[in-house]
Design a protein around this motif. Sequence first.
Motif, mmCIF file in Angstrom:
data_model
loop_
_atom_site.group_PDB
_atom_site.id
_atom_site.type_symbol
_atom_site.label_atom_id
_atom_site.label_comp_id
_atom_site.label_asym_id
_atom_site.label_seq_id
_atom_site.Cartn_x
_atom_site.Cartn_y
_atom_site.Cartn_z
ATOM 1 N N VAL B 279 3.435 8.498 6.559
ATOM 2 C CA VAL B 279 3.611 7.130 6.057
ATOM 3 C C VAL B 279 2.369 6.295 6.373
ATOM 4 C CG1 VAL B 279 4.920 4.994 6.381
ATOM 5 C CG2 VAL B 279 6.127 7.164 6.070
ATOM 6 N N GLU B 280 1.846 6.475 7.574
ATOM 7 C CA GLU B 280 0.646 5.709 7.937
ATOM 8 C C GLU B 280 -0.538 6.086 7.030
ATOM 9 O OE1 GLU B 280 0.099 5.642 12.176
ATOM 10 O OE2 GLU B 280 -1.912 4.778 11.951
ATOM 11 N N GLU B 281 -0.674 7.379 6.784
ATOM 12 C CA GLU B 281 -1.738 7.816 5.869
ATOM 13 C C GLU B 281 -1.547 7.187 4.492
ATOM 14 O OE1 GLU B 281 -2.491 12.293 7.777
ATOM 15 O OE2 GLU B 281 -1.831 12.095 5.717
ATOM 16 N N THR B 282 -0.278 7.081 4.081
ATOM 17 C CA THR B 282 0.012 6.515 2.766
ATOM 18 C C THR B 282 -0.369 5.036 2.712
ATOM 19 O OG1 THR B 282 1.838 8.087 2.574
ATOM 20 C CG2 THR B 282 1.842 6.215 1.043
ATOM 21 N N VAL B 283 -0.047 4.315 3.789
ATOM 22 C CA VAL B 283 -0.395 2.890 3.825
ATOM 23 C C VAL B 283 -1.924 2.730 3.763
ATOM 24 C CG1 VAL B 283 -0.349 0.806 5.241
ATOM 25 C CG2 VAL B 283 1.707 2.230 5.051
ATOM 26 N N GLU B 284 -2.637 3.512 4.550
ATOM 27 C CA GLU B 284 -4.107 3.424 4.517
ATOM 28 C C GLU B 284 -4.652 3.738 3.128
ATOM 29 O OE1 GLU B 284 -6.279 5.490 7.542
ATOM 30 O OE2 GLU B 284 -5.215 4.496 9.182
ATOM 31 N N HIS B 285 -4.071 4.762 2.512
ATOM 32 C CA HIS B 285 -4.498 5.148 1.173
ATOM 33 C C HIS B 285 -4.271 3.985 0.204
ATOM 34 C CE1 HIS B 285 -4.983 7.871 -2.334
ATOM 35 N NE2 HIS B 285 -3.990 7.170 -2.862
ATOM 36 N N ALA B 286 -3.085 3.355 0.318
ATOM 37 C CA ALA B 286 -2.749 2.269 -0.611
ATOM 38 C C ALA B 286 -3.681 1.075 -0.402
ATOM 39 C CB ALA B 286 -1.292 1.859 -0.436
ATOM 40 N N ILE B 287 -3.993 0.786 0.852
ATOM 41 C CA ILE B 287 -4.922 -0.328 1.107
ATOM 42 C C ILE B 287 -6.265 -0.030 0.448
ATOM 43 C CG2 ILE B 287 -6.232 -1.532 2.906
ATOM 44 C CD1 ILE B 287 -3.826 -1.171 4.757
ATOM 45 N N ARG B 288 -6.695 1.214 0.594
ATOM 46 C CA ARG B 288 -7.973 1.581 0.003
ATOM 47 C C ARG B 288 -7.927 1.474 -1.516
ATOM 48 N NH1 ARG B 288 -8.892 7.218 0.025
ATOM 49 N NH2 ARG B 288 -8.977 7.012 -2.222
ATOM 50 N N VAL B 289 -6.827 1.968 -2.109
ATOM 51 C CA VAL B 289 -6.715 1.912 -3.570
ATOM 52 C C VAL B 289 -6.737 0.459 -4.038
ATOM 53 C CG1 VAL B 289 -5.168 2.350 -5.532
ATOM 54 C CG2 VAL B 289 -5.541 4.119 -3.802
ATOM 55 N N ARG B 290 -6.044 -0.403 -3.280
ATOM 56 C CA ARG B 290 -6.021 -1.817 -3.681
ATOM 57 C C ARG B 290 -7.437 -2.420 -3.603
ATOM 58 N NH1 ARG B 290 -1.843 -5.827 -0.834
ATOM 59 N NH2 ARG B 290 -3.198 -5.386 0.940
ATOM 60 N N LEU B 291 -8.144 -2.092 -2.521
ATOM 61 C CA LEU B 291 -9.524 -2.593 -2.407
ATOM 62 C C LEU B 291 -10.400 -2.046 -3.536
ATOM 63 C CD1 LEU B 291 -10.087 -2.331 1.443
ATOM 64 C CD2 LEU B 291 -9.963 -4.425 0.095
ATOM 65 N N GLU B 292 -10.144 -0.779 -3.897
ATOM 66 C CA GLU B 292 -10.930 -0.178 -4.981
ATOM 67 C C GLU B 292 -10.661 -0.879 -6.305
ATOM 68 O OE1 GLU B 292 -11.429 4.354 -3.214
ATOM 69 O OE2 GLU B 292 -10.120 4.003 -4.919
ATOM 70 N N GLN B 293 -9.393 -1.259 -6.506
ATOM 71 C CA GLN B 293 -9.060 -1.980 -7.748
ATOM 72 C C GLN B 293 -9.804 -3.309 -7.787
ATOM 73 O OE1 GLN B 293 -4.814 -2.118 -7.346
ATOM 74 N NE2 GLN B 293 -4.495 -0.166 -8.417
ATOM 75 N N GLN B 294 -9.799 -3.990 -6.641
ATOM 76 C CA GLN B 294 -10.528 -5.268 -6.581
ATOM 77 C C GLN B 294 -12.008 -5.047 -6.840
ATOM 78 O OE1 GLN B 294 -9.431 -6.594 -2.702
ATOM 79 N NE2 GLN B 294 -7.361 -7.227 -3.332
ATOM 80 N N ALA B 295 -12.547 -3.993 -6.214
ATOM 81 C CA ALA B 295 -13.971 -3.700 -6.363
ATOM 82 C C ALA B 295 -14.306 -3.412 -7.826
ATOM 83 C CB ALA B 295 -14.364 -2.525 -5.478
ATOM 84 N N ARG B 296 -13.439 -2.650 -8.473
ATOM 85 C CA ARG B 296 -13.643 -2.301 -9.874
ATOM 86 C C ARG B 296 -13.652 -3.559 -10.754
ATOM 87 N NH1 ARG B 296 -12.889 3.093 -11.554
ATOM 88 N NH2 ARG B 296 -11.658 3.774 -9.781
ATOM 89 N N ALA B 297 -12.683 -4.442 -10.474
ATOM 90 C CA ALA B 297 -12.600 -5.675 -11.265
ATOM 91 C C ALA B 297 -13.863 -6.518 -11.055
ATOM 92 C CB ALA B 297 -11.361 -6.463 -10.868
ATOM 93 N N HIS B 298 -14.295 -6.543 -9.813
ATOM 94 C CA HIS B 298 -15.487 -7.296 -9.448
ATOM 95 C C HIS B 298 -16.721 -6.708 -10.162
ATOM 96 C CE1 HIS B 298 -17.239 -9.567 -5.747
ATOM 97 N NE2 HIS B 298 -17.600 -10.082 -6.872
#
Lengths: 385, 334
Positions: B279-298
């Motif tokens: 679960v912890e790995e999943t949360v870290e993964h999701a945080i990263r994916v969210r940051l990547e989405q922001q980065a992509r939009a940027h």
Amino acid sequence: MTEPAQPEPAARPSRLDIDALIDNPDTQVLVCCGSGGVGKTTVAAALAVRAAQRGRRTVVLTIDPARRLAQSLGLRELDNQPRPVRFAGFEPKGELHAMMLDMRRTFDDMVLAHAGKERAAQILANPFYQTISTSFSGTQEYMAMEKLGQLAASGQWDLIVVDTPPSRSALDFLDAPQRLSTVLDGKLIRLLSAPARAGGIGIRKLVGAGFGLFTKAISTIVGGQLLTDASSFVQAFDSMFGGFRERARKTYQLLRSPGTGFLVVAAPEPDALREASYFAERLSAEQMPLAGLVANRTHPVLAELSEARAVAAADGLDRAGDAPLAAAVLRLHADRVAMADRERRLLTRFTRAHPTVPVIGVPALPTDVHDLAGLHEIGYRLAGE
Amino acid sequence: MTTPAVGWTEELARARLHVVTGKGGTGKTTVAAALALALATGGRRVLLVEVEGRQGIAQLFDAAPLPYSEERIASAPGGGEVRALAVDAEAALLEYLSMFYNLGFAGRTLRKMGAIEFATTLAPGLRDVLLTGKVKECVRRTGPGGRHAYDAVVLDAPPTGRVVQFLDVTKAMADLAKVGPIKGQSEGVVKLLHSGDAAVHLVALLEEMPVRETLDAVAELDAADLRPGAVVVNRARPPRLPARSVPAAADGRVDDSRVRAGLTAAGLDLSEEDLEGLVEETVEHAIRVRLEQQARAHLAEADLPALELPELADGIDPAGLYELAERLVAQGVR
């Protein structure tokens, strides 16, 4: 071979004990080195935060930190002086001060301290000095050394943590000051600007007529004005050069003293670790004390389940099509195992080449660090907690 | 993978000089090498050039350090060829001087004394003028029959923080002599770099700092009237979570009973601790994916053609370079 059999080099490195290092009153200077983009500045800041919390009067000298990291330390501008860092709602046992290097001002201060007033004014106004003090690629390193020397000489600090200038190579920190010295030394410039009076008879004999041509060619290229500026700069600078070199020598001595430790920071990536390897070899050749390797932003596995089993189970779930969340969790875990394996292989390779260098892995935070809480957390991870 | 990036434009296909830059640590040398292989695919001749004296190309291709000459370093699918050159400012200066003056032995002796290093120190812009001058010479060189010696030249350039200074030869020349051969040479460089024949590609990772530096560099390039080419997102990792689960998971909400049920269905009986770890790995993964989405939009704000390269699990070796080149070709690079 008649040599006694060597024991197999240990595949596991000894663990770098950060707390023992920063708690040791004999540790007075910690230099964080590494190639660009590995999180050097963050590691330096986190070390300083932790040292202050554990009771040491600490100053961290940062060089060109990212804006938000600088802000997290309360640094809003380059002012070349250590400033106290305030911890909201919390008193550290020791003290933390932070500063950003202003290389131009450090250089100006050095000139002012060494030259008479009139001569200093002459030097500061010289266009060539302005080039050297702002855009020569060894100046930042040289001035970082100078500032470190000043901080050490002040006697105010239990521990000085130094971040090194961003460069592609960790070795630049050791080599760049020498490059600057060569330029300031002025032998060449005297030859170029006034070869007839330079007395470089040996060289002229060697080089013959080609030399005059070369001088001519260089001056065609860089322009006569620049050579003239450079020449008057070197003449004005000549009298203080001995003092400069003496200071640089002292700082170099400080770096070799037992109170100094170098920490090489590297991402668990081939390029960064290759640089770390070069640096480790260089330090040992210079008899400089390498305290250890900080493998920054590792991805340790948090659940015991092999990559193969995770993938097989995810494939099974996908076929059945009824547990997409669990399947995704298994796949991202498998990715993570693969990444962790790769990181471990790379670090093992480093350890095989440098079996005596202690290593600590710092697990990556999912987000960028931009406040003291983040630095505090990195500090925990540095200490292996 | 997410929506395929809009790859190579007609304009980019016409460029003959591809400058590749990026923040330190983003893998610009790797991308430059993969781009050279991609451009050579199908029988073209491509030169890959480095200018920072770090022998990054040789290391990447597992080859001996490059001399100051154009050596064949790889063949590309379809009979293409990539040659590599490590330009060194000192050698370029001597080569350059020898076109105008007969230095004889003096050149070598002066080099040993460090005089050339010194000359390039006197005028920091000189080094850049010499390096870009050599690159220009390679781009413009023609063989018998007037055909270009290279169909394309790929330059592994300095990182984003320094690239505009490096390419802005006009500015560098302000410090140098106003007359003479180097003036003429640099005018040719300026002409090439500001023409449709050149494009500056930016390598980024989907992280905050590299994205910000990329956008800053695009603005700087525009201001200097240099042409930004494509943005290459490097080392993209696949998002594993269903898109709708990302926001909740990134906030730390993962339905562990559903995960547990799924694992049981797959025949995995994990300890409570291991489940927590997943679960912890999943949360870290999701945080990263969210940051990547922001980065992509940027990144999209740059409004440039975009290419994407995956993270290779085994790291980069020569075989990996071919894989990346194939990905580039698949996205339209030619």
